[in-house]
Scaffold this active site. Structure first.
Site, PDB file in Angstrom:
ATOM      1  CE  LYS A   1      -3.837  -1.989   2.689  1.00 48.51           C
ATOM      2  NZ  LYS A   1      -4.607  -1.841   3.949  1.00 48.51           N
TER       3      LYS A   1
ATOM      4  N   GLY B   1       2.302   4.659   1.066  1.00 49.61           N
ATOM      5  CA  GLY B   1       2.432   5.108   2.448  1.00 49.61           C
ATOM      6  C   GLY B   1       3.482   4.316   3.192  1.00 49.61           C
TER       7      GLY B   1
ATOM      8  CB  THR C   1       7.377   0.827   7.073  1.00 46.61           C
ATOM      9  OG1 THR C   1       7.750  -0.333   6.339  1.00 46.61           O
ATOM     10  CG2 THR C   1       7.530   0.551   8.561  1.00 46.61           C
ATOM     11  CB  CYS C   2       6.036   5.944   7.774  1.00 44.92           C
ATOM     12  SG  CYS C   2       5.520   7.368   8.754  1.00 44.92           S
TER      13      CYS C   2
ATOM     14  N   GLY D   1      16.125  -4.578  22.916  1.00 53.68           N
ATOM     15  CA  GLY D   1      16.517  -3.338  22.255  1.00 53.68           C
ATOM     16  C   GLY D   1      15.954  -2.132  22.965  1.00 53.68           C
TER      17      GLY D   1
ATOM     18  N   GLY E   1      16.403   1.095  21.966  1.00 55.89           N
ATOM     19  CA  GLY E   1      16.373   2.266  21.109  1.00 55.89           C
ATOM     20  C   GLY E   1      14.975   2.846  21.033  1.00 55.89           C
TER      21      GLY E   1
ATOM     22  CD  GLU F   1      20.543  -1.177  23.775  1.00 54.23           C
ATOM     23  OE1 GLU F   1      21.642  -1.367  23.210  1.00 54.23           O
ATOM     24  OE2 GLU F   1      19.458  -1.161  23.164  1.00 54.23           O
TER      25      GLU F   1
ATOM     26  CG  ASP G   1      13.841   3.597   6.457  1.00 60.03           C
ATOM     27  OD1 ASP G   1      14.060   4.801   6.706  1.00 60.03           O
ATOM     28  OD2 ASP G   1      12.959   2.927   7.039  1.00 60.03           O
TER      29      ASP G   1
ATOM     30  CG  HIS H   1       3.730  33.063  30.948  1.00 63.44           C
ATOM     31  ND1 HIS H   1       4.643  32.230  31.531  1.00 63.44           N
ATOM     32  CD2 HIS H   1       2.833  33.390  31.916  1.00 63.44           C
ATOM     33  CE1 HIS H   1       4.320  32.072  32.810  1.00 63.44           C
ATOM     34  NE2 HIS H   1       3.216  32.766  33.057  1.00 63.44           N
TER      35      HIS H   1
END
Length: 530
Positions: free
Chosen positions: A111, A113, A115-116, A249, A251, A272, A376, A507
């Site tokens: 599809k 788009g 993996t993201c 992992g 990360g 990790e 990637d 603020h």
């Protein structure tokens, strides 16, 4: 398919004219072309077609004033640009190229788009927002609101998550259609520097972009079964909240799932191998996140190597270095993502790879002229917004716009755990290595009114080259990911503390913390806790 002819123009060497096959249609021009050159048939500012790239930007076109025609090829199979992969980098390249007037074919086996949208950024952040809602229900009493958490209905969570994905997917499909991009469904393979084969059909492009994305890595000998030993894509489709989980992992992926599952009630242990969680971030960010995770009772073992896993009737037994065995319902393997470059014809065509990643130059061109790579599969940060920008860059480069090369350090990074970690630029360690003498300022969120309202702890850390620009910004705290926009402007515009200090920050906002940190580093501290 309407035939068209591109002519290079003598009077404006870097411009071109596209003449439609139908003499009744207006001619169009590339950037910088004077409409007077081609007379009244030119429509200024409309139907702009950048035409073929300049001669030094592609192997398929050389200096010439002869027409380059599309005639004599199979209808619907020849384009200015063929993109192999419809994820973040691929579709961004396609959208930008189409806007610039190039004809685009986008090949995607799943599809658009990637993996993201379907298995990464979007669904995980929806999961994390559901986790935030669970925490709010559980902790309402501290704000004077009597709420209780009755439980988590994963069917309902998945329905919400999938609804977000589906709406964005339909919107993307509409964008691609509206811009005239041909989406080709099927598995593509690079067969030459200008051709991609999908099934029995070969599609030809004056240029080709490789954007085949990434996959969830595992460790040698550690097989994913999708049920008890799972990757992130499996975790997103669970129909239950696991009672316990070991996450291999620490990360970004690992700590995000640890955060979400803990909010849902899962007992989590992170393993990790490196000395700290989120090891790619500044060391102070890691320390603060680890402190927050201890407070949330998220167990983690850093500097600890995984040895083996055994399946049991109730789940898994994970053995780590030293012989310790941890039992859990599931093992989530979150040891990073690898490039999808195997079996796609890259090496056969001559595209150079380094440990599976495609090697590119400063324009993202591969070792094969006219073939580019984005996302990637290019060594570096594996982030969707990096892919977006790389796709846009290549499209503009091919259109002759001379875009500025991307500074990898200037790409913002956000880990959407609770608390969040957000950063841009160099870590303190990297800055000391590059500049030697640096200035460091930590602004504690204890002095920030909105952070106190939200009951979050953390900091804004600035790293500055001595008497120079701010070269690194690092933040920890609830919702600090929303501050990264200003932070990246500060880094990418090479701002000095004195440049930011006069800017008025509303603020009470968390955004004030950035302003106050720069006030302090400029020698004008206000609500600063040393």
């Amino acid at each position: 398919m309407t035939s068209s002819v591109h002519y290079l123009c003598k009077s404006a060497p870097k411009s071109w004219i596209t003449v439609a096959a139908d003499p009744g249609l207006p001619a169009t021009t590339g950037p910088g072309m004077d409409p007077a050159v081609i007379g009244d048939k030119m429509t200024p500012g409309r139907n702009r077609d950048p035409g073929p790239p300049a001669p030094d930007q592609t192997h398929s076109l050389g200096p010439t004033e002869e027409p380059v025609t599309d005639s004599g090829t199979a209808p619907g199979t020849t384009y200015d640009l063929v993109i192999l992969g419809g994820g973040s980098g691929g579709y961004a390249a396609g959208l930008r190229a189409a806007t610039l007037g190039l004809s685009v074919a986008l090949v995607e086996k799943d599809k658009v788009g990637g993996t993201c949208l379907h298995r990464g950024c979007i669904p995980t952040k929806a999961l994390l927002h559901a986790a935030e809602v669970a925490d709010s229900a559980r902790e309402g009493e501290q704000f004077g609101v009597r709420t209780t958490l009755e439980g988590v209905d994963m069917g309902g969570v998945n329905k919400y998550k999938d609804g977000v994905v589906d709406r964005l997917f339909k919107g993307l499909q509409g964008q691609l259609k509206a811009r005239g991009i041909t989406v080709i469904e099927g598995e593509g393979r690079l067969t030459s520097p200008t051709t991609v084969q999908v099934g029995d059909t070969t599609y030809t492009g004056r240029n080709v972009i490789l954007a085949s994305g990434s996959y969830s890595r595992s460790l040698p000998g550690l097989e994913l079964d999708g049920h008890r030993v799972i990757a992130s894509e499996h975790a997103l489709t669970l129909d239950r909240v696991p009672e316990s989980a070991v996450i291999l992992g620490g990360g970004v992926i690992g700590v995000e799932f640890a955060s979400a599952w803990t909010s849902f009630g899962t007992k989590v242990t992170i393993v990790e191998a490196l000395p700290r969680l989120v090891p790619a971030e500044d060391a102070d960010c890691s320390k603060t996140l680890e402190r927050a995770f201890r407070k949330r009772k998220i167990a983690f073992k850093t500097g600890t190597r995984f040895e083996s896993v055994a399946l049991t009737d109730s789940g898994v037994q994970v053995t780590v270095a030293g012989g310790e065995v941890i039992e859990a319902e599931v093992l989530l393997v979150a040891v990073g993502r690898g490039p999808n470059t195997t079996g796609l014809g890259y090496e056969e065509v001559g595209v150079a790879l380094d440990r599976g990643f495609v090697t590119v130059d400063s324009t993202l061109q591969t070792s094969v002229p006219g073939v580019y790579a984005v996302g990637d599969i290019v060594q570096g940060l594996q982030l969707a917004h990096r892919g977006f920008q790389q796709g846009i860059f290549v499209a503009e480069h091919l259109a002759g716009l001379a875009p500025t090369p991307i500074d990898e350090a200037g790409i913002p990074r956000v880990t959407y755990s609770e608390p969040e970690v957000a950063s841009v630029g160099l870590t303190e360690e990297q800055a000391r290595e590059k500049y030697g003498d640096v200035e460091i300022l930590n602004y504690n969120l204890g002095g920030n009114g909105k952070s106190q309202i939200l009951k979050t702890a953390g900091f804004v850390k600035l790293v500055r080259a001595r008497d120079g620009a701010v070269v690194g910004l690092h933040m920890v705290g609830s919702r600090v990911g929303e501050l990264i926009g200003e932070a990246q402007l500060i880094y990418n515009w090479e701002a000095y503390p004195a440049d930011v200090a006069p800017l008025v920050h509303a603020h009470p906002t968390q955004n004030e913390a950035l302003g106050e940190a720069h006030l302090a580093l400029a020698g004008k501290p206000l609500h600063f806790h040393d």
